[in-house]
Write an enzyme that holds these catalytic residues in place. Sequence first.
Site, mmCIF file in Angstrom:
data_model
loop_
_atom_site.group_PDB
_atom_site.id
_atom_site.type_symbol
_atom_site.label_atom_id
_atom_site.label_comp_id
_atom_site.label_asym_id
_atom_site.label_seq_id
_atom_site.Cartn_x
_atom_site.Cartn_y
_atom_site.Cartn_z
ATOM 1 N N LYS A 1 -23.564 -3.150 5.639
ATOM 2 C CA LYS A 1 -23.795 -2.910 3.931
ATOM 3 C C LYS A 1 -23.815 -4.272 3.243
ATOM 4 O O LYS A 1 -22.637 -4.003 3.131
ATOM 5 C CB LYS A 1 -24.008 -1.100 3.556
ATOM 6 C CG LYS A 1 -24.567 -0.811 2.015
ATOM 7 C CD LYS A 1 -24.181 0.435 1.597
ATOM 8 C CE LYS A 1 -23.076 -0.202 0.843
ATOM 9 N NZ LYS A 1 -23.614 -0.920 -0.494
ATOM 10 N N GLU B 1 -9.670 -4.611 2.724
ATOM 11 C CA GLU B 1 -9.869 -6.188 1.975
ATOM 12 C C GLU B 1 -10.285 -5.547 0.877
ATOM 13 O O GLU B 1 -10.722 -5.783 0.507
ATOM 14 C CB GLU B 1 -10.155 -7.478 2.644
ATOM 15 C CG GLU B 1 -9.451 -8.248 2.280
ATOM 16 C CD GLU B 1 -9.898 -9.251 1.047
ATOM 17 O OE1 GLU B 1 -9.302 -8.676 -0.339
ATOM 18 O OE2 GLU B 1 -10.711 -9.821 0.679
ATOM 19 N N CYS C 1 -11.392 -11.986 -5.137
ATOM 20 C CA CYS C 1 -10.361 -10.392 -5.117
ATOM 21 C C CYS C 1 -8.380 -11.142 -4.500
ATOM 22 O O CYS C 1 -7.766 -10.863 -5.816
ATOM 23 C CB CYS C 1 -10.160 -10.019 -3.856
ATOM 24 S SG CYS C 1 -10.475 -11.256 -2.609
ATOM 25 N N GLU D 1 -6.055 -5.205 -11.630
ATOM 26 C CA GLU D 1 -7.104 -6.234 -11.921
ATOM 27 C C GLU D 1 -8.258 -6.671 -12.355
ATOM 28 O O GLU D 1 -9.226 -4.697 -12.901
ATOM 29 C CB GLU D 1 -7.601 -5.920 -10.115
ATOM 30 C CG GLU D 1 -8.912 -7.039 -9.839
ATOM 31 C CD GLU D 1 -8.917 -6.751 -8.309
ATOM 32 O OE1 GLU D 1 -9.064 -6.010 -7.517
ATOM 33 O OE2 GLU D 1 -9.372 -7.530 -7.625
#
Lengths: 287, 488
Positions: free
Chosen positions: B193, B267, B301, B398
């Site tokens: 997806k 991840e 990331c 983040e």
Amino acid sequence: MSKRLGIRKTYKLYINGKFPRTESGRYYKWTDEKKTAIMNMCRGSRKDFRNAVVAARKAFEGWSSRTAYNRGQILYRIGEMLEGHRDQFIGELILQGLTKRAAEKEITQTIDRFIYYAGWADKYQQVFSRVNPVSMPYFNFTVPEATGVVAVCAPEESSLLGFVSVLVPVIAGGNTCVILASQSRPLCSISCAEILHSSDVPAGVVNILTGLRTELLEHFSSHMDVNSMIYCGENLQEIKMVEENAALNVKRAVIYKNEAWSKKTSQGPYYILETQEMKTTWHPVGV
Amino acid sequence: MNKTKTLKFDTNWSYSPAPESIDYIELKDRYGLFIDGNFTSSKGGNYFDTINPANEEKLSEVSEANEKDVDKAVQAARQAYEKVWSKMKPSERGKYIFRIARIIQEQAREFAVIESLDGGKPIRESRDIDIPLAAAHFFYYAGWADKLDYAFPGRSTKSLGVAGQIIPWNFPLLMAAWKIAPALAAGNTVVLKPAETTPLTALKLAEVIREADVPPGVVNIITGGGETGKMLVKHPDVNKVAFTGSTEVGKFIMKTLAGSGKRYTLELGGKAANIIFEDAAINQAVEGIVDAIFFNQGHVCCAGSRLYVQESVAKEVISKLKDRMNTLVIGDPLDKNTDIGAINSRMQLEKICKYVDIGKKEGGSIYQPSCTLPEKGFWYVPTLFADVSQSHRIVQEEIFGPVLAIQTFRTVDEVISKANNTPYGLSGGVWTDKGSKLFKVTKEIRAGVIWANTFNKFDPGSPFGGYKESGIGREGGVEGLHSYVELV
């Protein structure tokens, strides 16, 4: 003259290289099948566990940065010490319900397991490290490093060989740990502390608790400063809880279900790999 | 006090536009779901738009997969696994994957343009990084298919079955390649997806997979949002879940999978420290800082979003960094001169704005170069924050945008402890010309990928993944294979 009265041993916890009683002051009764021995085992508490994690975290930097050769020698030393204490452990194993023959076999295998992993301590890195051929002018390599602090719920059935089989790969790989002994067969697990203590294992590297699994498992799996949780057992509800709690801080949950610890296949470098992280480093090549 | 010297940029010399042409790009008005080798319409019949974030114009619309669609896709993958893929000779499996790599190379330009159109990243990056790396990934893992016995000494491997894979919007095709290639090589089939805002290159990949004659059902690609992803994770016939995305969603997935016996690799997020020592090659380090945080608009990331500069060189580094920021070209992603493209979505832009507000409120000193941004679309100026400390939210959390938080340090031990003072552990950067210092610091940073005197480099043979809350497992290299096999 009457027969000499034996000296009973008070079994205690092993935290930060010391043998404290549980801070809770609570205990649980343990008796052998024939009811010849009655022990007041420490019913370790959440606070004991948290203290143990603090000790394990403090010990991590030192232990993980020891040379692999040194860690290997310490593991070998544990094997040497255990060899000298065979009779003590045979006695405890018999008390826990084994036949003499089975007890002898188990202590032998346990000693050999320490020796086996002592040899791995400076080799698994070579087996699993790699230099990667990247398509750019860079030197790129990958090496395993210890995951950190590991909480372990040891096997309920196999409290010496199983206990050690789970514990050794963790510390061989440079991790520190807090390990919960088998509730129903705690004697030889907690006695291992005496062996570790006299084998140059630094304080805090291995911390051993006794207590009730149902009470402690939740805290083991939910602690935010634990990097990995090893669970040994078949209880599906417990496994689910451990894995759910692992999500709180993305713990690596390792489940050993139906492991036959006496088999030769229940040892190997892949057990070490379960509590390793792979680190990849890049550096340019040029002038 | 004397003023710091800065370069002057008020010049009439500017770049002429150099846009990549799009006239040969053929996008369909509407895309179905790629299930069992065919594009089919969703059972629910719902579609959603995918837009170009650089001008907010609609590019196409794609199906929203519902529970029945997910089930159909998983069943197709299961059938293909049982009947075809797991029984195929590994060398033949490898050949299909090689084919995919080759076709991506052949159509690389088209892929690059679509990637930039759909996601907003500069064409320079999609052309030179995303697409070639995606092809390289397939090429690398193709070769493993018949060599698995050599990967894990003393053990042989078994495939896992059906892998459910969910990927993010920052490297759409590349992440698809990272997920699909090792899964197929190891003998699994997949349902993938793509992210809601960037489905187009994955759908084009579906066309490539069909063109390569990969047996139907081996790869299924279904589009949708978070709900569709949830259904895929929960589907009882999925054996393995692979997810790249936020730590928050990663934790949700772990919880959802608890007790299911399904394997998973994650991840997740990061907040990487990029450390500049006084003995570093300063000009290169400044270039590295730019690569670390402004690459792909900071939607990375592993971005070096926390900069640590040794006190003695801080003034020089920051001044040079500001100069460099003034030369960055921000604008049309399809322009070959563009350094910084569009922010991927309105939602992400709002998140970045929110964090910059927080940074200001918490007392950080903000710096942004002056530049004009296009009127339409989603844009954010490269931003620095100085005067921040470890406890500031923009240092801890983040942001996933072009926002850098700068701190200074004096000693090696100090900076290592600051670098590790985070729940994340995905990546890190170290800049020094002293080898022994470099090895000490790279060893002591608790993160899965360390770039020394470089930053943000990727390769199929190089494992990628995080420590701590940055994830579980690795992608790339032999480690990436490990994530898709059971050792027996």
